[in-house]
Design an enzyme around this catalytic site. Structure first.
Site, PDB file in Angstrom:
ATOM      1  N   GLY A 146       0.819  -1.203   0.000  1.00 57.13           N
ATOM      2  CA  GLY A 146       0.000   0.000   0.000  1.00 57.13           C
ATOM      3  C   GLY A 146       0.847   1.244   0.000  1.00 57.13           C
ATOM      4  O   GLY A 146       2.053   1.202   0.237  1.00 57.13           O
ATOM      5  N   GLY A 204       0.479   5.768   0.567  1.00 60.53           N
ATOM      6  CA  GLY A 204      -0.348   6.913   0.928  1.00 60.53           C
ATOM      7  C   GLY A 204       0.494   8.146   0.805  1.00 60.53           C
ATOM      8  O   GLY A 204       1.604   8.096   0.273  1.00 60.53           O
ATOM      9  N   GLY A 205      -0.019   9.237   1.315  1.00 60.00           N
ATOM     10  CA  GLY A 205       0.660  10.514   1.178  1.00 60.00           C
ATOM     11  C   GLY A 205       2.051  10.505   1.792  1.00 60.00           C
ATOM     12  O   GLY A 205       2.950  11.187   1.326  1.00 60.00           O
ATOM     13  N   LYS A 231       5.288   4.559   1.426  1.00 64.22           N
ATOM     14  CA  LYS A 231       4.774   3.230   1.103  1.00 64.22           C
ATOM     15  C   LYS A 231       4.901   2.278   2.280  1.00 64.22           C
ATOM     16  O   LYS A 231       5.733   2.474   3.162  1.00 64.22           O
ATOM     17  CB  LYS A 231       5.557   2.663  -0.085  1.00 64.22           C
ATOM     18  CG  LYS A 231       5.238   3.391  -1.375  1.00 64.22           C
ATOM     19  CD  LYS A 231       5.951   2.761  -2.545  1.00 64.22           C
ATOM     20  CE  LYS A 231       5.461   3.405  -3.852  1.00 64.22           C
ATOM     21  NZ  LYS A 231       6.215   2.944  -5.002  1.00 64.22           N
ATOM     22  N   ASP A 287      -6.803  10.956  15.293  1.00 65.05           N
ATOM     23  CA  ASP A 287      -7.188  10.616  13.925  1.00 65.05           C
ATOM     24  C   ASP A 287      -7.945   9.291  13.869  1.00 65.05           C
ATOM     25  O   ASP A 287      -7.645   8.426  13.063  1.00 65.05           O
ATOM     26  CB  ASP A 287      -5.950  10.592  13.019  1.00 65.05           C
ATOM     27  CG  ASP A 287      -6.314  10.803  11.546  1.00 65.05           C
ATOM     28  OD1 ASP A 287      -7.446  11.252  11.267  1.00 65.05           O
ATOM     29  OD2 ASP A 287      -5.479  10.506  10.678  1.00 65.05           O
TER      30      ASP A 287
END
Ligand SMILES: *[C@@H]1O[C@H](CO)[C@@H](O)[C@H](O)[C@H]1NC(C)=O
Ligand SMILES: *[C@@H]1O[C@H](CO)[C@@H](O)[C@H](O)[C@H]1NC(C)=O
Ligand SMILES: *[C@@H]1O[C@H](CO)[C@@H](O)[C@H](O)[C@H]1NC(C)=O
Ligand SMILES: *[C@@H]1O[C@H](CO)[C@@H](O)[C@H](O)[C@H]1NC(C)=O
Length: 959
Positions: free
Chosen positions: A642, A644-645, A648, A759
């Site tokens: 995966g 994301g911002g 990895k 979060d």
């Protein structure tokens, strides 16, 4: 100099050929050499046909230059004088624009608008300005101009607007004397804004006459002396008059009451003597300030009670005595009465029919000895401190004996029936329509508003809507505007911030900014009449959207292309090379500095004196980069589970056989060494079966890597959306809620110091091999230090849709913010909807749809169809919704703690016949596969990642 001539030469040659005769192009090329931050598309040689930004042409001649708020710096050279067809020059809000206004502007004989608001110009205003016969608009306010007001300005018979305020001009106000002109000749001018300078001398009687059309006469905050000439009373068109903050003396002219249109009259802070004027008949007078003068002692003037438009009466230190007439307070528009430091005595009676807008009556330091309270009580601010009434015993307890007065309001434009977006993560701001973007910002300054009640929001609402009307009318790309922080400054100007949000994109292009800047600098926009004369002070706008694609290979440095062109053309190849070499060296140095910074942060871990000492770890271990490279097969794509911002995530197998998830930060998303250390310390401290365990970390070779236990069954978000193939029935969802609530309870109540997750959301809650919920991704978590037990003030972080609105508004972070996010998560759990979907906010939707008298609260259409159609009874669902809704209560104090939530969910489960402490019964979940036959993996911010079939869709056995 040589360079400049070369460039000019080159420009002229090329410009001549391009524009067929005029040298506008050459002039602009030359002007550009002395300016930084000119628009990036100013690269060719013909401004007109190449449509240079900020330039408009007619018949291949430059007629408009509007370049506000782009951070232009440098100086304006005399080459501007070559643009002889120029009609409008607006360079406002470029503070870096310095030096003198060149004399050569004398050649701009067609100039109608010269607008240089809020730049850094200095020196004197060139006297040749008097030859610009077409000038209509002259705004040189808020610069550093010195020297006298050139008498030649009197020659500008078409002048409508004269604003020289907020400079350092000296000398006296020029009037004509037969041979030289003066401001008395400006019979078509409506605005004299000359305040906040250093003007001296008297106001010559000749300055003002009955032929004038002046509506604003602002001479405040100068060093003017002498008495006011009686000719003031001849200018019957006047609406706003400020003489305050000077050293005027003598009695006021008796014909001031001839100014029947005047709305704001400031005479304060002078040395006026004689009687207070009789202003009977000034039926539009709203704001009257005569404070701090040396008037004769007198009874409170009764004519004041006849001024039907009066909102604000300021009579501080004016020797008034006797009773304050009750009828004063009956004036229907009255908002503020300031009568400090006088000799008013007797009983104060505000009466029962006082103005509904009355918000402040300040009689500090008078001789009031009694106060009559009526049936209809005045309950806004009253100040009687310093009066005999407050010296009586027990008076201290009266609120009117305390002094508290503020000249500001906390107003800011509210959201337009939507949930503000969390835009700070991308450095943007949420507009009133709840869209993230880069607004154009600045300060609106009102030099003499007609009101004083800054709490009355109707003013701001009408101001914002009039701005929108104007922007729409001029077809400017504006989505919405927001006003904030209204306050009066020390010289009684009303200031507030203005944010203008773009429509159709997240930022303005250059043309958008120039047009907005011009609409405000040129007074094209007119505020509602209560606001009176204003100016706007724009901030520099930096986030331009590209208008013209950058030429390939063009240097991104701000080095002026003109210089390079000039240097190259002159054969100064050596110079060019030197410049380029310099730039290269600079960049290399920056890179080196960056690298040093990174390794320093790491190095600090070895130093004992620094707070960033070696991480205090419990259980988590240090990995070398090589080790992690090995276990992830050199970070191979096949192990990528995966991204994301932040970077990895890779799957890896430790030599012990333990599966781990290796989260590798990418360049640009790294934190500082100290923050990284803090995160590791925090993560390594928490161990709970409902929390994802940190196994270790790596901070080496410029890498920041976290190694987590491997959680095989993906996120709740993936389950709910059907992506992971794991379908959750109602019982399993209750267990997920309970498990994640317990994880959070541990963070809040058992971790020491407590940790706020910040979060909580469905893609941070993972399912392990036995489908136990585990709370992960503590990337934003915050520990509560001992000295800040109850809350910490932080920059708002989190995820849109889950964000606690109270935290967002107050920036006070408490555990209750997690409770809010958890409540949103619970609603997601039963609806399988994203918190914000197609602009609809789940909390609101459920609030609206919910009907407690019905089965399942009448929410069947909103609930996850998978649940509703499963046929199983959804026992306890209503109770569960009740818990979730309490978690999303608006006020944190109305929300339960996580401990309470845990207990309540347990109760719900028990009453549904389930054992809350049973270990997971994986039979109640169904394993499934996504369309590719893969089971998806967690740790991702966005779930749309793709990994190519390498990940076994089989169950991983627990170690
Ligand atoms: C005023 O304007 C006239 C032309 O209209 C010009 O001849 C005269 O020199 C000007 N005076 C000053 C002081 O600029
Ligand atoms: C009031 O103003 C008018 C118009 O300027 C003027 O003619 C008249 O003389 C003024 N009255 C007084 C008392 O100054
Ligand atoms: C003020 O002027 C008005 C109208 O001119 C007059 O009727 C009134 O008596 C005057 N008041 C005083 C106190 O002089
Ligand atoms: C208020 O002051 C006035 C003038 O100074 C005086 O004549 C009057 O007696 C005083 N009234 C009271 C109630 O003190």
């Amino acid at each position: 100099m040589g360079l400049r001539i070369l460039a000019l030469f080159l420009g002229i040659i090329l410009g001549l050929s391009a524009t067929g005769g005029s040298d506008d192009s050459g002039a602009l090329q030359a002007i550009k050499i002395y300016l930084d931050n000119t628009p990036p598309n100013w690269v060719g040689f013909d401004p007109c046909s190449e449509q240079w930004e900020g330039i408009r042409c007619t018949n291949s001649r430059v007629t408009f230059i509007t370049l506000s708020s782009i951070g232009l710096s440098g100086k304006l050279t005399g080459d501007i004088g070559s643009l002889t067809e120029l009609q409008t020059l607006d360079l406002s809000y470029n503070k870096g624009l310095k030096g003198a206004l060149p004399d050569a502007i004398v050649n701009l004989r067609k100039l109608t608008n010269l607008i240089l608001v809020g730049c850094g110009f200095t020196g004197s205003i060139p006297s040749s300005i008097g030859l610009l016969q077409e000038l209509v608009f002259l705004s040189l306010n808020s610069n550093g101009f010195t020297g006298p007001i050139p008498p030649s300005i009197g020659n500008l018979t078409n002048l409508y607007w004269l604003d020289l305020a907020d400079n350092q001009l000296t000398g006296s106000i020029p009037v004509s004397n037969g041979s030289t002109p003066g401001l008395d000749l400006l019979l078509n001018t409506k605005h004299f804004h000359l305040g906040n300078n250093r003007l001296t001398g008297t106001i010559p009687g000749k300055l003002l006459s009955s032929e004038m059309k002046l509506i604003h006469l602002l001479l405040d905050n100068n060093q003017l002396t002498g008495s006011l000439p009686s000719t003031v009373g001849l200018v019957q068109t006047l609406e706003a008059v400020r003489f305050d903050g000077n050293s005027f003396s003598g009695p006021l002219p008796t014909n001031l009451n001839n100014l029947t249109k005047v709305q704001e009259l400031f005479l304060s802070n002078n040395k006026f003597t004689g009687p207070l004027p009789n202003l009977t008949g000034l039926n539009y007078l709203s704001y009257l300030d005569m404070s701090n003068n040396s008037f004769d002692a007198s009874d409170f003037p009764t004519w004041i009670t006849t001024l039907q438009s009066l909102t604000s009466l300021m009579l501080e230190r004016t020797q008034v005595q006797g009773l304050v007439p009750t009828s004063l307070f009956n004036l229907a528009n009255l908002q503020t009465v300031i009568l400090r430091n006088n000799a008013l005595n007797g009983t104060l009676n505000i009466g029962s029919s006082f103005s509904s807008q009355l918000q402040l009556v300040d009689l500090y330091m008078n001789k009031i000895d009694a106060y009559t309270e009526n049936v209809v009580r005045y309950s806004n601010e009253l100040i009687l401190a310093g009066n005999p009434i407050c010296q009586q015993s027990g008076a201290d307890a009266q609120s009117y004996c305390k002094i508290s007065q503020s000249n500001s309001s906390s107003y800011s434009t509210p959201s337009n029936n939507c949930i503000p977006m969390l835009c700070s993560i991308v450095n943007q701001i949420s507009s009133p329509n709840c869209k993230c973007s880069f607004p154009y910002t600045g300060t609106l300054v009102f030099r003499s508003p007609s009101f004083s009640n800054l709490e009355n929001t109707t003013y701001y609402v009408s101001l914002a809507s009039s701005l929108m009307v104007a922007f729409n009318k001029y077809q400017l790309p504006v989505d919405s505007v927001s006003l904030g922080n209204p306050h009066k400054d020390s010289i009684n100007y009303l200031k507030m911030t203005l944010q203008i949000f773009p429509s159709g994109g997240d930022r303005f292009n250059r043309t958008g900014i120039y047009s907005l800047g011009f609409a405000l600098s040129n007074q094209t926009y007119k505020p509602p009449p209560q606001f009176g004369p204003f100016y706007f002070m724009g901030d520099q706008y930096e986030e331009f959207s590209a208008q013209v694609p950058q030429e390939p290979g063009k240097s991104s440095s701000s080095l002026n292309t003109g210089v390079i062109a000039g240097a190259a053309a002159g054969g100064s190849v050596l110079l060019l090379l030197l410049v380029l070499a310099g730039m290269y060296a600079l960049r290399q140095k920056k890179n080196a500095d960056k690298a040093a910074e990174m390794s320093n942060a790491f190095g600090k871990w070895d130093s004992t004196e620094n707070s960033g000492g070696i991480p205090q770890l419990k259980g988590a271990r240090w990995f070398s980069f090589d080790e992690l490279r090995k276990i992830t097969n050199n970070f191979s794509e096949s192990n990528n589970i995966g991204s994301g911002g932040y970077g990895k995530v890779y799957r890896g197998t430790l030599p012990s056989g333990q599966l781990v998830a290796v989260k590798r930060a990418q360049q640009g998303s790294m934190q500082g060494g100290v923050e990284f250390k803090n995160e590791i310390e925090l993560l390594s401290r928490v161990h709970h079966k409902n929390l994802v365990d940190l196994v270790g970390f790596c901070f080496e070779q410029g890498e920041q890597i976290l190694v987590y236990e491997y959680i095989p069954n993906g996120t709740i978000k993936e389950s709910l959306s059907g992506k992971s193939g794991i379908r959750l029935d109602w019982t399993r969802r209750l267990r997920v809620a309970l498990g994640s609530a317990r994880g959070l309870q541990y963070l809040h109540e058992l971790a020491n110091p407590p940790i706020i997750h910040r979060d909580i959301k469905s893609n941070n809650i993972l399912l392990d091999e036995r489908l136990n919920a585990k709370v992960g991704d503590f990337g934003l978590c915050k520990s509560l230090g001992t000295d800040e037990k109850n809350h910490v003030t932080t920059q708002v972080k989190g995820t849109m849709g889950y964000l606690d609105p109270e935290y967002y508004m107050t920036q006070q972070l408490t555990e209750k913010s997690d409770v809010y996010s958890f409540g949103v998560f619970c609603l997601e759990l039963i609806t399988a909807r994203k918190p914000i979907e197609r602009g609809k906010y789940i909390v609101r939707e459920i609030k609206i749809a919910m009907d407690r008298s019905k089965e399942l609260y009448g929410l069947q259409v909103i609930l996850d169809p998978v649940l509703v159609s499963s046929g199983t009874q959804l026992r306890g669902l209503e109770k569960f919704i009740d818990i979730a809704m309490r978690c999303v209560a608006e006020s944190g104090s109305d929300r339960p703690t996580m401990g309470e939530v845990v207990k309540e969910i347990e109760t719900v489960m028990q009453s549904a016949g389930l054992n809350p402490n049973a270990e997971s019964a994986s039979t109640s979940a169904t394993y499934g596969e996504d369309s590719r036959g893969n089971i998806r993996h967690p740790y991702m911010e966005d779930t749309s990642f793709d990994h190519s079939g390498a990940f076994p869709p089989s169950r991983v056995e627990p170690q």
